[in-house]
Write a protein that holds these residues in place. Structure first.
Motif, mmCIF file in Angstrom:
data_model
loop_
_atom_site.group_PDB
_atom_site.id
_atom_site.type_symbol
_atom_site.label_atom_id
_atom_site.label_comp_id
_atom_site.label_asym_id
_atom_site.label_seq_id
_atom_site.Cartn_x
_atom_site.Cartn_y
_atom_site.Cartn_z
ATOM 1 N N ARG A 103 0.293 18.653 -21.972
ATOM 2 C CA ARG A 103 0.700 19.715 -22.443
ATOM 3 C C ARG A 103 2.091 20.537 -21.315
ATOM 4 O O ARG A 103 2.593 21.032 -22.673
ATOM 5 N N ALA A 127 5.225 18.890 -23.159
ATOM 6 C CA ALA A 127 5.441 19.032 -25.109
ATOM 7 C C ALA A 127 5.739 20.940 -24.600
ATOM 8 O O ALA A 127 6.727 21.205 -25.409
ATOM 9 N N SER A 128 5.397 21.671 -24.141
ATOM 10 C CA SER A 128 5.779 23.548 -24.009
ATOM 11 C C SER A 128 7.312 23.058 -23.210
ATOM 12 O O SER A 128 7.782 24.925 -24.309
ATOM 13 N N GLU A 136 8.815 22.070 -26.919
ATOM 14 C CA GLU A 136 8.894 23.196 -28.353
ATOM 15 C C GLU A 136 9.955 23.937 -26.901
ATOM 16 O O GLU A 136 10.609 24.895 -28.604
ATOM 17 N N ALA A 137 10.095 24.835 -25.698
ATOM 18 C CA ALA A 137 10.969 25.803 -26.179
ATOM 19 C C ALA A 137 11.910 25.385 -26.401
ATOM 20 O O ALA A 137 13.217 26.427 -26.424
ATOM 21 N N GLY A 182 12.777 23.911 -28.912
ATOM 22 C CA GLY A 182 13.193 23.800 -30.094
ATOM 23 C C GLY A 182 13.138 22.779 -30.777
ATOM 24 O O GLY A 182 13.405 22.727 -32.108
ATOM 25 N N LEU A 183 12.851 21.942 -30.269
ATOM 26 C CA LEU A 183 12.162 20.723 -30.885
ATOM 27 C C LEU A 183 11.270 20.253 -31.611
ATOM 28 O O LEU A 183 10.051 21.320 -30.879
ATOM 29 N N ASP A 184 10.745 20.054 -32.353
ATOM 30 C CA ASP A 184 9.821 19.688 -33.117
ATOM 31 C C ASP A 184 8.740 18.742 -32.525
ATOM 32 O O ASP A 184 9.501 17.264 -31.993
ATOM 33 N N VAL A 185 7.475 18.607 -31.437
ATOM 34 C CA VAL A 185 7.307 17.415 -31.477
ATOM 35 C C VAL A 185 5.648 17.288 -31.382
ATOM 36 O O VAL A 185 4.606 18.166 -32.265
ATOM 37 N N ARG A 210 11.102 13.905 -35.409
ATOM 38 C CA ARG A 210 10.056 14.901 -34.807
ATOM 39 C C ARG A 210 10.126 13.775 -32.883
ATOM 40 O O ARG A 210 10.436 12.755 -33.138
ATOM 41 N N TRP A 211 9.824 14.126 -32.023
ATOM 42 C CA TRP A 211 9.556 14.098 -30.197
ATOM 43 C C TRP A 211 7.630 13.334 -30.376
ATOM 44 O O TRP A 211 7.055 14.852 -29.938
ATOM 45 N N CYS A 216 15.949 17.573 -22.732
ATOM 46 C CA CYS A 216 16.358 18.133 -24.124
ATOM 47 C C CYS A 216 18.653 18.216 -23.497
ATOM 48 O O CYS A 216 18.604 18.745 -24.785
#
Ligand code: TMP
Length: 227
Positions: free
Chosen positions: A31, A34-35, A38-39, A41-44, A100-101, A215
């Protein structure tokens, strides 16, 4: 549009896998990873193996259930790859194609570690199924959370009734850990090994560094290896 101007190919997504023996803290750290993405800006997409699809989750139930205690070694191996084939076809490949990642909780390194190291299946046999099921697809990056076996099992033991793998004994997990570490040293450019015996804050400090580098370091050429 000028037909002579070539279009840049759409960047493909990335496949990141998380591995480790029981009790390394995969769920919490998955988790967290993933966060971080996402922070940025990636589509996870977060998923898992065995499982990740309705049929794959049914196969997972067969694999982990204690009624399968006498399951033959080859049956276990083939069920892992059956679940993987379904997962790749329905979830992972479509997500990567859509840029997507994908962060996957376990993947084929777990097969080399558990069915190879743990059960003694030759790596050449696993490699055949890997080539058949995955073609060229391999994780772009694999995070191995590493922990001494005794500590991992102590942590996992606090979680209640053991599944078919958790019910294995210390020597099994020592072989699994050794197989993971051997793979990590064979492919150092793909693996990042994190000492999961450290306090959670330090583990996540390491993971933050790995994810942030990732990233900022997205290669421009599709399929180019991550550094
Ligand atoms: P977990 O996802 O809850 O950690 O549990 C899944 C179990 O399945 C774990 O004990 C490792 C095992 N496993 C294999 O033996 N081979 C594999 O290829 C995979 C993906 C998992």
């Amino acid at each position: 549009m000028n037909p002579r101007v070539s279009q840049a190919p759409a960047a493909r997504g990335r496949l990141i896998t998380l591995e480790g023996i029981e009790g390394v803290g995969k769920s919490t750290n998955l988790r967290f990873m993933a966060s971080r993405l996402e922070a940025a800006g990636l589509d996870v997409l977060v998923t898992r193996e065995p499982g990740g699809t309705p049929l794959g989750e049914e196969i997972r139930t067969l694999l982990l259930g204690r009624h399968g205690d006498d399951m033959a070694v080859d049956t276990e191996l083939l069920l892992m790859f059956a679940a993987r084939a379904e997962h790749l076809a329905r979830v992972v490949r479509p997500a990567l194609a859509a840029s997507r990642w994908v962060i996957c909780d376990r993947f084929t390194d777990a097969t080399y570690a558990y069915q190879g190291g743990g059960r003694g299946t030759p790596a050449t046999r696993i490699a055949l199924l890997e080539a058949w099921t995955q073609d060229e697809l391999r994780p772009d990056l694999t995070v191995l959370l590493d922990i001494p076996v005794e500590l991992g099992l102590r942590r996992a033991g606090a979680r209640g009734a053991p599944d078919r793998f958790e019910a294995e004994q210390l020597p099994f997990f020592q072989r699994v850990r050794a197989a993971y570490l051997a793979r990590a040293s064979q492919e150092p450019y793909r693996f990042r090994v994190v000492d999961a015996a450290q306090p959670l804050a330090q583990v996540q400090h390491s993971l933050r560094g790995i994810m942030d580098t990732l990233c900022c370091d997205v290669p421009t050429a599709p399929g180019a290896p991550l550094r």
